[in-house]
Write an enzyme that holds these catalytic residues in place. Structure first.
Site, PDB file in Angstrom:
ATOM      1  N   SER A 143     -10.455   4.708  57.138  1.00  0.00           N
ATOM      2  CA  SER A 143     -10.219   3.474  57.717  1.00  0.00           C
ATOM      3  C   SER A 143     -11.211   2.353  57.393  1.00  0.00           C
ATOM      4  O   SER A 143     -12.338   2.425  58.214  1.00  0.00           O
ATOM      5  CB  SER A 143      -9.843   3.434  59.205  1.00  0.00           C
ATOM      6  OG  SER A 143      -9.513   1.935  59.905  1.00  0.00           O
TER       7      SER A 143
ATOM      8  N   HIS B 102      -7.726   3.059  53.834  1.00  0.00           N
ATOM      9  CA  HIS B 102      -6.581   2.525  54.912  1.00  0.00           C
ATOM     10  C   HIS B 102      -6.993   1.265  55.653  1.00  0.00           C
ATOM     11  O   HIS B 102      -8.184   0.877  55.792  1.00  0.00           O
ATOM     12  CB  HIS B 102      -6.536   3.517  56.202  1.00  0.00           C
ATOM     13  CG  HIS B 102      -5.790   3.287  57.230  1.00  0.00           C
ATOM     14  ND1 HIS B 102      -4.395   3.733  57.141  1.00  0.00           N
ATOM     15  CD2 HIS B 102      -5.916   2.576  58.353  1.00  0.00           C
ATOM     16  CE1 HIS B 102      -3.616   3.432  58.323  1.00  0.00           C
ATOM     17  NE2 HIS B 102      -4.440   2.710  59.208  1.00  0.00           N
TER      18      HIS B 102
ATOM     19  N   ASP C  67      -6.196  -1.643  58.249  1.00  0.00           N
ATOM     20  CA  ASP C  67      -5.654  -2.042  59.520  1.00  0.00           C
ATOM     21  C   ASP C  67      -5.480  -3.670  59.552  1.00  0.00           C
ATOM     22  O   ASP C  67      -6.342  -4.225  59.774  1.00  0.00           O
ATOM     23  CB  ASP C  67      -6.487  -1.448  60.665  1.00  0.00           C
ATOM     24  CG  ASP C  67      -6.346  -0.075  60.955  1.00  0.00           C
ATOM     25  OD1 ASP C  67      -5.139   0.621  61.005  1.00  0.00           O
ATOM     26  OD2 ASP C  67      -7.314   0.544  60.948  1.00  0.00           O
TER      27      ASP C  67
ATOM     28  N   MET D  29      -4.137  -6.529  61.964  1.00  0.00           N
ATOM     29  CA  MET D  29      -3.838  -6.788  63.222  1.00  0.00           C
ATOM     30  C   MET D  29      -3.826  -8.500  63.475  1.00  0.00           C
ATOM     31  O   MET D  29      -4.851  -8.932  62.940  1.00  0.00           O
ATOM     32  CB  MET D  29      -4.842  -6.126  64.266  1.00  0.00           C
ATOM     33  CG  MET D  29      -5.099  -4.747  63.915  1.00  0.00           C
ATOM     34  SD  MET D  29      -6.435  -4.125  65.371  1.00  0.00           S
ATOM     35  CE  MET D  29      -6.865  -2.456  64.490  1.00  0.00           C
TER      36      MET D  29
ATOM     37  N   HIS E  88      -1.643  -0.751  56.984  1.00  0.00           N
ATOM     38  CA  HIS E  88      -0.792  -0.538  58.392  1.00  0.00           C
ATOM     39  C   HIS E  88      -0.757  -1.849  59.185  1.00  0.00           C
ATOM     40  O   HIS E  88      -1.865  -2.408  59.229  1.00  0.00           O
ATOM     41  CB  HIS E  88      -1.712   0.676  59.180  1.00  0.00           C
ATOM     42  CG  HIS E  88      -1.391   0.859  60.495  1.00  0.00           C
ATOM     43  ND1 HIS E  88      -2.065   1.598  61.340  1.00  0.00           N
ATOM     44  CD2 HIS E  88      -0.120   0.547  61.205  1.00  0.00           C
ATOM     45  CE1 HIS E  88      -1.272   1.384  62.671  1.00  0.00           C
ATOM     46  NE2 HIS E  88      -0.355   1.213  62.559  1.00  0.00           N
TER      47      HIS E  88
ATOM     48  N   MET F 256      -0.018  -3.518  61.971  1.00  0.00           N
ATOM     49  CA  MET F 256       0.247  -3.840  63.469  1.00  0.00           C
ATOM     50  C   MET F 256       0.436  -5.411  63.747  1.00  0.00           C
ATOM     51  O   MET F 256      -0.565  -6.066  64.418  1.00  0.00           O
ATOM     52  CB  MET F 256      -1.269  -3.184  64.193  1.00  0.00           C
ATOM     53  CG  MET F 256      -1.365  -1.718  64.093  1.00  0.00           C
ATOM     54  SD  MET F 256      -2.874  -0.927  64.627  1.00  0.00           S
ATOM     55  CE  MET F 256      -3.944  -1.112  63.221  1.00  0.00           C
TER      56      MET F 256
ATOM     57  N   MET G 275       0.464   7.537  65.915  1.00  0.00           N
ATOM     58  CA  MET G 275      -0.605   6.991  66.304  1.00  0.00           C
ATOM     59  C   MET G 275      -1.344   7.892  67.650  1.00  0.00           C
ATOM     60  O   MET G 275      -0.516   8.209  68.450  1.00  0.00           O
ATOM     61  CB  MET G 275      -0.481   5.577  67.118  1.00  0.00           C
ATOM     62  CG  MET G 275      -0.108   4.540  65.877  1.00  0.00           C
ATOM     63  SD  MET G 275      -1.320   4.253  64.618  1.00  0.00           S
ATOM     64  CE  MET G 275      -2.629   3.813  65.731  1.00  0.00           C
TER      65      MET G 275
ATOM     66  N   GLY H 111      -5.187  -0.883  68.064  1.00  0.00           N
ATOM     67  CA  GLY H 111      -5.973  -2.177  68.355  1.00  0.00           C
ATOM     68  C   GLY H 111      -7.555  -2.193  67.807  1.00  0.00           C
ATOM     69  O   GLY H 111      -8.113  -3.121  67.531  1.00  0.00           O
ATOM     70  N   PHE H 112      -8.042  -0.922  68.165  1.00  0.00           N
ATOM     71  CA  PHE H 112      -9.635  -0.665  68.110  1.00  0.00           C
ATOM     72  C   PHE H 112      -9.970   0.439  67.395  1.00  0.00           C
ATOM     73  O   PHE H 112      -9.283   1.541  67.911  1.00  0.00           O
ATOM     74  CB  PHE H 112     -10.231  -1.071  69.583  1.00  0.00           C
ATOM     75  CG  PHE H 112      -9.919  -2.176  70.070  1.00  0.00           C
ATOM     76  CD1 PHE H 112     -10.812  -3.382  69.772  1.00  0.00           C
ATOM     77  CD2 PHE H 112      -8.917  -2.479  70.960  1.00  0.00           C
ATOM     78  CE1 PHE H 112     -10.620  -4.688  70.294  1.00  0.00           C
ATOM     79  CE2 PHE H 112      -8.667  -3.700  71.683  1.00  0.00           C
ATOM     80  CZ  PHE H 112      -9.498  -4.803  71.366  1.00  0.00           C
ATOM     81  N   THR H 113     -11.220   0.567  66.715  1.00  0.00           N
ATOM     82  CA  THR H 113     -11.731   1.836  66.097  1.00  0.00           C
ATOM     83  C   THR H 113     -12.492   2.520  67.354  1.00  0.00           C
ATOM     84  O   THR H 113     -12.971   1.915  68.244  1.00  0.00           O
ATOM     85  CB  THR H 113     -12.474   1.644  64.854  1.00  0.00           C
ATOM     86  OG1 THR H 113     -12.584   2.845  64.476  1.00  0.00           O
ATOM     87  CG2 THR H 113     -13.769   0.763  65.297  1.00  0.00           C
ATOM     88  N   GLY H 114     -12.687   3.875  67.133  1.00  0.00           N
ATOM     89  CA  GLY H 114     -13.607   4.595  67.818  1.00  0.00           C
ATOM     90  C   GLY H 114     -12.912   4.999  69.237  1.00  0.00           C
ATOM     91  O   GLY H 114     -13.686   5.381  70.036  1.00  0.00           O
TER      92      GLY H 114
ATOM     93  N   ASP I  74      -3.166   8.681  63.008  1.00  0.00           N
ATOM     94  CA  ASP I  74      -4.344   7.851  63.094  1.00  0.00           C
ATOM     95  C   ASP I  74      -4.787   7.803  64.487  1.00  0.00           C
ATOM     96  O   ASP I  74      -3.889   7.583  65.447  1.00  0.00           O
ATOM     97  CB  ASP I  74      -3.974   6.395  62.515  1.00  0.00           C
ATOM     98  CG  ASP I  74      -4.866   5.351  62.509  1.00  0.00           C
ATOM     99  OD1 ASP I  74      -6.084   5.580  62.908  1.00  0.00           O
ATOM    100  OD2 ASP I  74      -4.338   4.159  62.111  1.00  0.00           O
ATOM    101  N   GLY I  75      -6.116   7.675  64.650  1.00  0.00           N
ATOM    102  CA  GLY I  75      -6.616   7.550  66.267  1.00  0.00           C
ATOM    103  C   GLY I  75      -7.319   8.684  66.453  1.00  0.00           C
ATOM    104  O   GLY I  75      -6.899  10.005  66.881  1.00  0.00           O
ATOM    105  N   GLY I  76      -8.800   8.676  66.595  1.00  0.00           N
ATOM    106  CA  GLY I  76      -9.820   9.715  67.280  1.00  0.00           C
ATOM    107  C   GLY I  76      -9.922  10.997  66.163  1.00  0.00           C
ATOM    108  O   GLY I  76      -9.811  11.775  66.861  1.00  0.00           O
TER     109      GLY I  76
ATOM    110  N   GLY J  32     -11.828   6.833  60.750  1.00  0.00           N
ATOM    111  CA  GLY J  32     -12.724   5.759  60.562  1.00  0.00           C
ATOM    112  C   GLY J  32     -14.038   6.118  60.939  1.00  0.00           C
ATOM    113  O   GLY J  32     -14.837   6.291  60.011  1.00  0.00           O
TER     114      GLY J  32
END
Length: 215
Positions: A7, A30, A32, A34, A63, A65, A134, A139-142, A172-174, A194
């Site tokens: 990402s 990837h 993102d 937004m 992606h 969003m 998801m 909305g946010f990385t990390g 996607d996510g964590g 990411g």
């Protein structure tokens, strides 16, 4: 083989070309997108894709969003998107939009927020190239991995086996080297990562370790 989609949201934009050079062994890039409306953050738009489309880069995994993605999806495809993921929560006429994406020889994915149940996709699964699960609130990385949301990967893998469907499962996510084995075991085919890649000492090594994972 497991595919990896780093990402760009976690990359260092002051040295973007160097960052892209670090991930050449990945499968996708990837993006993102937004809009500050569907999610509480604003990121990239057409100028970034236009710039990436002018250089030698990985296939673009976009992606969206955003609210009302049907208004913008054609322009993202014009700028080289090879995968487009739209949120089921954001699109009223989902089947129509998926057919439009597929008519351009672009892979059509539907994304599910952590609170959205798998059965919301029941009637649309035969038309999909993939589902993006998801495992954080977008909305946010990390962010921290939501293990309960990851259970949907197992459910979707079971459905595709039972019904003989061929959609891919992305997550996607964590996702990092600790959580990747779990989602691969559940049936994930594409891992969006990411910070675990771009903020590591060796992005190439992280990508290699993920690709070596077996179900």
């Amino acid at each position: 083989m497991i595919k990896v989609s780093p990402s760009i949201l976690a990359a260092n934009f002051l040295n973007l070309q160097q960052e892209l050079d670090k991930i050449k062994t990945a499968d996708y890039l990837h993006i993102d997108v937004m809009d500050g409306h569907f999610v509480p953050n604003i990121t990239f738009g057409f100028p970034l894709l236009e710039a990436l489309n002018r250089v030698d880069t990985l296939p673009l995994d976009v992606h969206l969003m955003i609210s009302d993605p049907s208004r913008y999806v054609d322009r993202f495809m014009d700028f080289g998107a090879r995968i487009i993921a739209v949120h089921i929560e954001a699109e009223t006429h989902l089947h129509r939009l998926l057919e439009r994406i597929k008519s351009r020889n672009v892979e059509a994915f539907v994304a599910l927020n952590p609170h959205t149940p798998v059965n919301a996709l029941e009637s649309i699964l035969p038309f999909l190239d993939g589902v993006l699960v998801m495992t954080v609130n977008p909305g946010f990385t990390g962010q921290k991995f939501i293990s309960l949301a990851a259970e949907k990967i197992r459910q979707l893998d079971s459905i595709r086996r039972e019904k003989g469907l061929s959609y891919q499962l992305a997550v996607d996510g964590g996702i990092n080297l600790n959580t990747a084995p779990t989602v691969v075991e559940y049936g994930a085919d594409i891992l969006v990562m990411g910070a675990a890649i771009f903020r590591s000492d060796s992005p190439k090594e992280v990508i290699e370790k993920v690709k070596e994972l077996k179900r």
